[in-house]
Design an enzyme around this catalytic site. Structure first.
Site, PDB file in Angstrom:
ATOM      1  N   HIS A  17     -97.688  70.373 -50.129  1.00 53.09           N
ATOM      2  CA  HIS A  17     -98.771  70.805 -50.950  1.00 53.09           C
ATOM      3  C   HIS A  17     -99.694  70.695 -50.799  1.00 53.09           C
ATOM      4  O   HIS A  17    -100.595  71.723 -50.990  1.00 53.09           O
ATOM      5  CB  HIS A  17     -98.569  69.289 -52.198  1.00 53.09           C
ATOM      6  N   LYS A  41     -88.240  62.143 -67.244  1.00 52.67           N
ATOM      7  CA  LYS A  41     -88.536  62.570 -65.027  1.00 52.67           C
ATOM      8  C   LYS A  41     -89.082  60.801 -66.116  1.00 52.67           C
ATOM      9  O   LYS A  41     -90.218  60.801 -66.324  1.00 52.67           O
ATOM     10  CB  LYS A  41     -89.070  63.230 -64.235  1.00 52.67           C
ATOM     11  N   ARG A  90     -90.367  76.367 -50.489  1.00 52.52           N
ATOM     12  CA  ARG A  90     -90.106  76.530 -48.849  1.00 52.52           C
ATOM     13  C   ARG A  90     -88.722  77.501 -48.030  1.00 52.52           C
ATOM     14  O   ARG A  90     -89.037  77.566 -47.559  1.00 52.52           O
ATOM     15  CB  ARG A  90     -89.717  74.834 -49.240  1.00 52.52           C
ATOM     16  N   SER A 128     -91.395  65.559 -52.004  1.00 55.34           N
ATOM     17  CA  SER A 128     -91.927  64.243 -51.734  1.00 55.34           C
ATOM     18  C   SER A 128     -90.632  63.881 -52.286  1.00 55.34           C
ATOM     19  O   SER A 128     -90.834  62.219 -52.147  1.00 55.34           O
ATOM     20  CB  SER A 128     -92.326  63.736 -53.877  1.00 55.34           C
TER      21      SER A 128
HETATM   22  O1  PNS Z   1     -92.365  69.524 -58.491  1.00 55.43           O
HETATM   23  P1  PNS Z   1     -91.806  70.324 -59.488  1.00 55.43           P
HETATM   24  O2  PNS Z   1     -91.237  68.555 -60.678  1.00 55.43           O
HETATM   25  O3  PNS Z   1     -90.827  70.940 -59.481  1.00 55.43           O
HETATM   26  O4  PNS Z   1     -92.757  70.779 -60.978  1.00 55.43           O
HETATM   27  C1  PNS Z   1     -92.265  71.136 -61.829  1.00 55.43           C
HETATM   28  C2  PNS Z   1     -92.850  71.794 -62.825  1.00 55.43           C
HETATM   29  C3  PNS Z   1     -94.071  70.729 -63.520  1.00 55.43           C
HETATM   30  C4  PNS Z   1     -93.367  73.097 -62.654  1.00 55.43           C
HETATM   31  C5  PNS Z   1     -91.455  72.478 -64.279  1.00 55.43           C
HETATM   32  O5  PNS Z   1     -91.497  71.169 -64.095  1.00 55.43           O
HETATM   33  C6  PNS Z   1     -92.588  73.059 -65.433  1.00 55.43           C
HETATM   34  O6  PNS Z   1     -93.458  74.054 -65.209  1.00 55.43           O
HETATM   35  N1  PNS Z   1     -92.813  71.911 -66.716  1.00 55.43           N
HETATM   36  C7  PNS Z   1     -93.213  71.986 -67.316  1.00 55.43           C
HETATM   37  C8  PNS Z   1     -92.600  72.539 -69.314  1.00 55.43           C
HETATM   38  C9  PNS Z   1     -92.222  73.471 -69.404  1.00 55.43           C
HETATM   39  O7  PNS Z   1     -92.977  75.021 -68.534  1.00 55.43           O
HETATM   40  N2  PNS Z   1     -90.823  74.162 -69.130  1.00 55.43           N
HETATM   41  C10 PNS Z   1     -90.729  76.454 -68.943  1.00 55.43           C
HETATM   42  C11 PNS Z   1     -90.861  76.009 -67.657  1.00 55.43           C
HETATM   43  S1  PNS Z   1     -89.679  77.746 -67.668  1.00 55.43           S
END
Ligand code: PNS
Length: 160
Positions: A17, A41, A90, A128
């Site tokens: 990150h 989560k 990645r 993570s």
């Molecule tokens: O580090 P992560 O868990 O891969 O991050 C995922 C994240 C936070 C980027 C994704 O879950 C997100 O954008 N969540 C917000 C809810 C949202 O906008 N959902 C629609 C996405 S298409």
């Protein structure tokens, strides 16, 4: 002003990150690292702890801010006056999910672009979840996370 948002769980922030934060912060006037508060989560670290660990890790980057959001990412991006979402890739295994999210986010708000940065090959194996697994089994997480947060992670597992 070109503003980008780098969203994620950051539970906890890793060197992968941090590499994306350092590299993408050079491309924009301001980069907002946005920690997701997802009620579905169950993160190991609270929002406050995750933000604190990011804060400690990016002390030398003057155009990076830390924030958190609940709800839709595109709504947060637009409230912040940002135009771009930054994501790290990645491996091929990340692609399908990230592609789907990028397309859905564009459908939700056509003014916002998602850009992808290829991770540094050194961190292509890093996540993570792996950091948490190694730390829970008392393995060394040196070189996997910023040095300044190693003790925070160790402490978390010693109090569990
Ligand atoms: O580090 P992560 O868990 O891969 O991050 C995922 C994240 C936070 C980027 C994704 O879950 C997100 O954008 N969540 C917000 C809810 C949202 O906008 N959902 C629609 C996405 S298409």
């Amino acid at each position: 002003m070109r503003i980008a948002v780098y969203p994620g769980s950051f539970d906890p922030i890793t060197n992968g990150h941090l590499d994306i934060i350092q590299r993408s912060s050079r491309l924009f006037d301001k980069l907002i690292v946005a920690v997701v508060k997802n009620p579905n989560k169950k993160p190991l670290f609270s929002i406050k702890e995750r933000m604190m660990m990011i804060e400690k890790s990016i002390k030398d980057l003057s155009n990076v801010e830390i924030d958190y959001f609940e709800g839709l990412l595109v709504d947060f991006v637009s409230v912040k006056g940002a135009q771009v979402i930054v994501k790290g890739l990645r491996a091929l295994s990340d692609f399908e999910y990230e592609f789907q999210m990028a397309l859905l986010n564009r459908k939700l708000n056509t003014d916002i672009e998602t850009i992808f940065m290829m991770t540094n090959y050194k961190y292509s194996f890093l996540s993570s979840s792996m950091v948490k697994e190694i730390a829970s089994l008392k393995g060394s997480i040196a070189d996997l996370v910023p040095e300044v947060i190693i003790q925070d992670i160790i402490n978390k597992f010693s109090t569990k």
